[in-house]
Design an enzyme around this catalytic site. Structure first.
Site, PDB file in Angstrom:
ATOM      1  CG  ASP A  18      10.617   1.679   2.830  1.00 49.23           C
ATOM      2  OD1 ASP A  18       9.603   1.257   3.630  1.00 49.23           O
ATOM      3  OD2 ASP A  18      10.668   1.160   1.654  1.00 49.23           O
TER       4      ASP A  18
ATOM      5  CE1 TYR B 167       8.153  -4.057  -0.164  1.00 55.61           C
ATOM      6  CE2 TYR B 167       8.819  -2.956  -2.278  1.00 55.61           C
ATOM      7  CZ  TYR B 167       8.582  -2.875  -0.915  1.00 55.61           C
ATOM      8  OH  TYR B 167       8.345  -1.719  -0.404  1.00 55.61           O
TER       9      TYR B 167
ATOM     10  CG  HIS C 290       7.475   4.677   6.074  1.00 55.56           C
ATOM     11  ND1 HIS C 290       8.293   4.013   7.006  1.00 55.56           N
ATOM     12  CD2 HIS C 290       7.630   4.553   4.989  1.00 55.56           C
ATOM     13  CE1 HIS C 290       9.015   3.175   6.086  1.00 55.56           C
ATOM     14  NE2 HIS C 290       8.696   3.517   4.871  1.00 55.56           N
TER      15      HIS C 290
END
Length: 289
Positions: A110, A214, A270
């Site tokens: 991730d 982010y 995931h």
């Protein structure tokens, strides 16, 4: 793959490295031999070092396993800045250098996969493994980032909004929903696991730090494109769950390297290290030579 908490805590120790004045918490363990190579395991969002706990004991048979909390998360320091993937990677390179074991096998999942890529683009590494994540600036990043499955990219990048809506008591609802929606087998992440992750992001400043990771995506795009292809000859493993990014992860990384192998792990979402720990251990042991 069973997990024995008591045995785990005998095998692994909590440690701290200070890199350019920033305290990085990590958990490590491995063979007594000084020549065991370092295997650096970099967590993603919304997790901390604990995401690797199921695979760490088996990997520590061969490697010095190092599982840090990224800057800003869990027990690591939470400065106001320094959340580009290049800086997060530099933190971890400083940690690895402090161990004196030479270059590391670098594995990231991730957001941690983005950090792992930034590590390999800047510093010497034995190998690079990216787990179930596209990397900013690679291939058709703009199209991928617009995928509805990645709705949180825009939400997390909106200045101050996620913190205002989630922090102060809603972290548990958000994190548990976020994880369950991305797992093919949500039962693989126990209540105990979920509580660990929630606690890691309830430390003052931690959730904001995660959002800053982010918010740095536009800079990460520029940095990765400016860095150009990965070093020729660097072994690259690209793996994903077949229910998430697995079908495209090899092609995505191949835009930056001609030395990529990997593919999908079946019946997996995931969270490879928790949903399919044995398959991940087998893949890493076969690859990280």
């Amino acid at each position: 793959m069973t997990f024995d908490r008591e045995s785990f805590h005998r095998q692994f120790q909590h440690r701290v490295a200070v890199v350019d004045g920033v305290k990085i918490h990590y958990v490590s363990g491995g063979p007594p031999a000084d020549d065991a190579p370092v295997l650096l395991l970099i967590h993603g969002f919304p997790q901390n070092w604990w995401e690797w706990h199921r695979v760490m004991p088996a990997l520590a048979e061969r490697y010095l396993v190092v599982a840090p909390d990224l800057r800003g998360i869990g027990l690591s320091d939470k400065p106001a800045s320094g959340y580009t993937k290049r800086q997060l990677a530099a933190d971890l390179f400083g940690l690895v250098e402090s161990l004196g074991r030479g270059p590391a096998h670098v594995v990231g999942h991730d957001i941690g996969g983005m950090v792992a890529y930034a590590y390999a683009s800047q510093f010497d590494a034995r190998s690079l493994t990216v787990l179930d994540v596209p990397v900013p600036g690679l291939g058709d990043w703009e199209r991928i980032a617009a995928d509805p499955r990645l709705w949180h990219f825009a939400f997390h990048q909106k200045r101050d909004l996620a913190e205002a809506l989630i922090c102060g008591g809603r972290e548990g609802v958000y994190i548990s929903t976020f994880i369950n929606d991305r797992a093919h087998n949500p039962a693989a992440i126990s209540v105990e696991d979920m509580n660990e992750y929630i606690a890691a992001y309830c430390h003052p400043g931690a959730f904001r730090a995660a959002m800053e990771m982010y918010r740095q995506f536009p800079q990460d795009v520029q940095d990765n494109r400016a860095a150009g292809p990965l070093r020729a000859g660097l072994p690259v493993l690209a793996l994903g769950g077949d229910k998430r990014w697995g079908p495209l992860i090899v092609d995505h990384l191949s835009s930056a390297s001609s030395n990529v192998r990997g593919g999908s792990i079946e019946d997996c979402g995931h969270f490879l290290a928790e949903e399919k720990p044995q398959q991940l251990v087998d893949a890493l042991k076969a690859f990280c030579l």
